[in-house]
Design a protein around this motif. Structure first.
Motif, PDB file in Angstrom:
ATOM      1  N   ILE A 224       0.920  -1.294  -0.168  1.00  0.00           N
ATOM      2  CA  ILE A 224       0.045  -0.060  -0.044  1.00  0.00           C
ATOM      3  C   ILE A 224       0.828   1.228  -0.013  1.00  0.00           C
ATOM      4  O   ILE A 224       0.671   2.229  -0.956  1.00  0.00           O
ATOM      5  CB  ILE A 224      -0.971   0.006   1.037  1.00  0.00           C
ATOM      6  CG1 ILE A 224      -1.917  -1.325   0.994  1.00  0.00           C
ATOM      7  CG2 ILE A 224      -1.729   1.386   1.381  1.00  0.00           C
ATOM      8  CD1 ILE A 224      -2.663  -1.385   2.386  1.00  0.00           C
ATOM      9  N   LYS A 225       1.944   1.139   0.743  1.00  0.00           N
ATOM     10  CA  LYS A 225       2.808   2.227   0.609  1.00  0.00           C
ATOM     11  C   LYS A 225       3.638   2.626  -0.670  1.00  0.00           C
ATOM     12  O   LYS A 225       3.638   3.783  -0.746  1.00  0.00           O
ATOM     13  CB  LYS A 225       3.659   2.232   1.971  1.00  0.00           C
ATOM     14  CG  LYS A 225       2.939   2.425   3.392  1.00  0.00           C
ATOM     15  CD  LYS A 225       4.077   2.186   4.457  1.00  0.00           C
ATOM     16  CE  LYS A 225       4.768   3.503   4.811  1.00  0.00           C
ATOM     17  NZ  LYS A 225       5.501   3.144   6.098  1.00  0.00           N
ATOM     18  N   HIS A 231      -4.411   6.759   0.768  1.00  0.00           N
ATOM     19  CA  HIS A 231      -5.789   8.062   0.831  1.00  0.00           C
ATOM     20  C   HIS A 231      -6.982   6.885   0.360  1.00  0.00           C
ATOM     21  O   HIS A 231      -8.073   6.808   0.969  1.00  0.00           O
ATOM     22  CB  HIS A 231      -5.550   8.845  -0.032  1.00  0.00           C
ATOM     23  CG  HIS A 231      -6.840   9.701  -0.015  1.00  0.00           C
ATOM     24  ND1 HIS A 231      -7.104  10.560   1.169  1.00  0.00           N
ATOM     25  CD2 HIS A 231      -7.675  10.192  -1.032  1.00  0.00           C
ATOM     26  CE1 HIS A 231      -8.129  11.219   0.592  1.00  0.00           C
ATOM     27  NE2 HIS A 231      -8.626  10.808  -0.329  1.00  0.00           N
ATOM     28  N   ASP A 232      -6.584   6.079  -0.679  1.00  0.00           N
ATOM     29  CA  ASP A 232      -7.915   5.361  -1.113  1.00  0.00           C
ATOM     30  C   ASP A 232      -8.263   4.245  -0.355  1.00  0.00           C
ATOM     31  O   ASP A 232      -9.234   3.860   0.142  1.00  0.00           O
ATOM     32  CB  ASP A 232      -7.619   4.732  -2.453  1.00  0.00           C
ATOM     33  CG  ASP A 232      -7.333   5.862  -3.743  1.00  0.00           C
ATOM     34  OD1 ASP A 232      -7.882   6.858  -3.542  1.00  0.00           O
ATOM     35  OD2 ASP A 232      -6.874   5.538  -4.567  1.00  0.00           O
ATOM     36  N   PHE A 237     -11.935   2.237   3.863  1.00  0.00           N
ATOM     37  CA  PHE A 237     -11.780   1.637   5.504  1.00  0.00           C
ATOM     38  C   PHE A 237     -13.078   2.355   5.970  1.00  0.00           C
ATOM     39  O   PHE A 237     -13.479   1.824   6.823  1.00  0.00           O
ATOM     40  CB  PHE A 237     -10.566   1.577   5.956  1.00  0.00           C
ATOM     41  CG  PHE A 237     -10.635   0.968   7.634  1.00  0.00           C
ATOM     42  CD1 PHE A 237     -10.855  -0.082   7.679  1.00  0.00           C
ATOM     43  CD2 PHE A 237     -10.237   1.912   8.598  1.00  0.00           C
ATOM     44  CE1 PHE A 237     -10.605  -0.702   8.940  1.00  0.00           C
ATOM     45  CE2 PHE A 237     -10.181   1.436   9.785  1.00  0.00           C
ATOM     46  CZ  PHE A 237     -10.664   0.044  10.117  1.00  0.00           C
ATOM     47  N   ARG A 238     -13.201   3.808   5.807  1.00  0.00           N
ATOM     48  CA  ARG A 238     -13.887   4.422   6.432  1.00  0.00           C
ATOM     49  C   ARG A 238     -15.360   4.053   5.784  1.00  0.00           C
ATOM     50  O   ARG A 238     -16.167   3.958   6.812  1.00  0.00           O
ATOM     51  CB  ARG A 238     -13.800   6.059   6.153  1.00  0.00           C
ATOM     52  CG  ARG A 238     -12.398   6.502   6.886  1.00  0.00           C
ATOM     53  CD  ARG A 238     -12.346   8.019   6.704  1.00  0.00           C
ATOM     54  NE  ARG A 238     -11.092   8.472   7.255  1.00  0.00           N
ATOM     55  CZ  ARG A 238     -10.097   8.931   6.323  1.00  0.00           C
ATOM     56  NH1 ARG A 238     -10.027   8.749   5.028  1.00  0.00           N
ATOM     57  NH2 ARG A 238      -8.946   9.435   6.795  1.00  0.00           N
TER      58      ARG A 238
END
Length: 601
Positions: A224-225, A231-232, A237-238
């Motif tokens: 991911i990093k 951000h995506d 997750f939110r």
């Protein structure tokens, strides 16, 4: 699902069977609750005696101080019972939840290891390791809570029965009116059952998906990093958390509304009973002030029982959802396996258990491999035509057989079907001429050992990862380390075998992880070594050293089945099997297969 699952016993039968897992503990817990809940019946009689003494209608003529002393004594005894009850109830909770988790884990271990778990909608959507955690946590805790409430049923039953007997002796009409709210509570639960189950299952599924995503995020944090997708990923997750919040809010609101209904039904019943009692007294009945005080005192317990009864019915309905969810992880096994009684090595009522010795691999004539043959091995992944088709295989003692082919040709699938990690649709496997039922329980040391493409290590010390409970001599462990060409790496570690390797070996390089997995195999000296691309993370020189030492080993004569593309290993092989689209495209030795260009790349 299979027919066996459609004939699932009722939830109350499953719960009762779990209660009987610890009959002595269950009996002690119930007796404590009986005394703890039943003792309040006596103060009601003393209160009636007190008021009747004040009006001159008491038959026993107790002094007020005698009544007060008796009330204090009963209060202290009840406090002691409640404290003791908390202890035994906690023990019972831990025992039944541990049994559930033990049986669920045993069922997962008994399934083909390479098959994915399936989601609750019975589709081919897989459940990740993180999602499985929610089953072990949330669903087990729900069932544990219900069983804990069952332990207090006898106590509640005694206090209600005792109260009813006393109240019937005073006034039959008013007493019968007490239980009218029960009909309303049962009707409300029955009416809300469907929506109650839907909301509970939706909230558990949402929690399951969030738990799975968290697990995936920790696993893929490096990727991911590197790709700059933080951000995506956080936005996703939110979104999932917001969906979980909404589903859990609906579930909690519905539960709170039903609990409020139960409490209000009991309060309305109490009001009606008090009106009846006051009318009866004003009409000149034999109901004394002490009798009225007794009614008021017992009404609080009966009202509490009505609330308890409603909540218990809710818990049973919600536990039914949890049993249905857990049943999806059992696959073809009946739900009874989830509540089957097995010994757990727990401290119960202060008694420390005696742990059994770890089973060591024992060699006998049946474990020695002279020849392993497989005919017509066939397996297709659900819903696709991908897999392997009609593969024949023959391994003789001390030989090296290499399986090769392009990506997706079925190499790993072949190994997993052979080892019983995937259920073969057709075919037969023979060990020394005897047909066997391939399963992960057969292909274990000392018969066989397997290292997958991505070896799995435990978050503990290096030595514990190598032994995994095996009692092994120090010299044998050193020999296995040397065979895996790991002795130089070990020498650079200050704590040697006591080195903590981190979660899944994160403190080790890819090549070190593979050689640790190889050492773990070698220390058990199995007859058949199965490697799935062991040398993929090794440099050429280290790979040459490893295979040279293994083939020169004198401690035992291993038979090797290896997936590899490395020319150095292919040139050593007595037999090479080339796969294409799940079928054998060619087989032979290195010199016979030079037409396949990818073998030289």
């Amino acid at each position: 699902m299979v027919a066996a699952k459609s004939q699932k016993p009722p939830t109350w039968a499953l719960l009762w069977h779990m209660m009987l897992y610890q009959p002595r503990l269950c009996a002690i817990d119930s007796i404590i609750w009986v005394f703890g809940m039943g003792l309040p019946i006596v103060p009601g009689l003393l209160i009636r005696e007190f008021f009747d003494t004040l009006t001159g209608n008491a038959p026993l003529r107790f002094s007020p101080w005698t009544i007060i002393i008796l009330l204090l004594a009963i209060g202290f005894i009840r406090i002691a019972m409640i404290v003791l009850g908390r202890f035994t109830n906690t023990q019972l909770r831990f025992a039944v939840s541990s049994l559930l988790r033990r049986n669920l884990l045993d069922s997962l271990f008994s399934q083909p290891g390479a098959q994915p778990l399936f989601a609750l909608d019975n589709t081919n959507k897989t459940v990740s390791r993180g999602e499985v955690i929610s089953f072990f946590r949330d669903d087990v805790e729900q069932i544990e809570e219900t069983i804990a409430w069952i332990g207090s049923l006898p106590g509640y039953g005694l206090i209600v029965l005792g109260s009813v007997v006393v109240l019937l002796s005073i006034n039959v009409q008013i007493t019968l009116f007490v239980f009218l709210p029960l009909i309303g509570i049962a009707a409300v639960v029955q009416y809300a059952e469907t929506r109650l189950k839907q909301y509970r299952q939706a909230s558990y599924q949402a929690t399951q998906h969030v738990t799975g995503l968290i697990s995936d995020l920790f696993t893929a944090i490096g990727t991911i990093k590197v790709t700059g997708a933080q951000h995506d990923v956080l936005n996703h997750f939110r979104t999932m958390n917001e969906h979980r919040r909404q589903t859990m809010l609906r579930d909690r609101v519905l539960t709170a509304m039903l609990e409020s209904v139960f409490q209000n039904i009991g309060s309305l019943g109490t009001g009606g009973i008090l009106l009846l009692a006051s009318q009866s007294m004003s009409a000149g009945s034999a109901l004394t002030v002490g009798d009225f005080a007794l009614f008021v005192y017992y009404l609080s317990f009966i009202t509490s029982f009505l609330d308890y009864f409603g909540r218990f019915m809710l818990l049973c309905k919600q536990s039914q959802v949890s049993f249905d969810r857990l049943a999806t992880l059992l696959r073809d096994a009946p739900i009874q396996t989830l509540v089957a009684h097995h010994r757990l090595y727990l401290s119960v009522l202060g008694r420390q258990p005696t742990l059994p010795p770890i089973k060591q691999p024992k060699r006998n004539q049946n474990s020695h491999l002279h020849e392993l043959t497989a005919f017509n091995l066939t397996y297709r992944y659900p819903g696709t035509d991908r897999g392997i088709h009609g593969i024949n295989l023959k391994l003789v003692r001390g030989s090296l057989t290499v399986i090769t082919g392009r990506i997706g040709s079925g190499k790993t699938t072949l190994l997993r079907v052979l080892l019983g990690l995937l259920p073969m649709e057709a075919g037969a496997i023979y060990w020394n001429g005897s047909k066997i039922d391939p399963s992960p329980h057969f292909f274990i040391p000392p018969r066989s050992a397997y290292t997958p493409q991505v070896p799995q290590l435990l978050s503990t010390t290096l030595g514990e990862n190598l032994r995994l409970g095996l009692t092994v001599e120090e010299d044998q462990l050193k020999q296995a380390i040397a065979l895996a060409a790991f002795e130089q790496d070990l020498a650079t570690m200050p704590e040697a075998l006591d080195t903590q390797i981190g979660a899944n070996g994160m403190r080790l390089s890819g090549g070190q992880v593979q050689r640790v997995a190889a050492t773990r195999m070698f220390v058990r000296q199995p007859e058949l070594l199965v490697f799935d691309d062991l040398s993929s993370a090794l440099d050429v020189e280290t790979e040459k050293i490893l295979w040279k030492r293994l083939f020169a080993a004198t401690a035992w004569t291993p038979t090797c089945l290896v997936v590899s593309h490395r020319p150095t290993l292919l040139q050593r092989a007595e037999r090479i099997i080339v796969l294409e689209d799940g079928r054998v495209q060619a087989e032979g030795k290195w010199d016979d297969l030079q037409d396949f260009s990818f073998l030289n790349t």
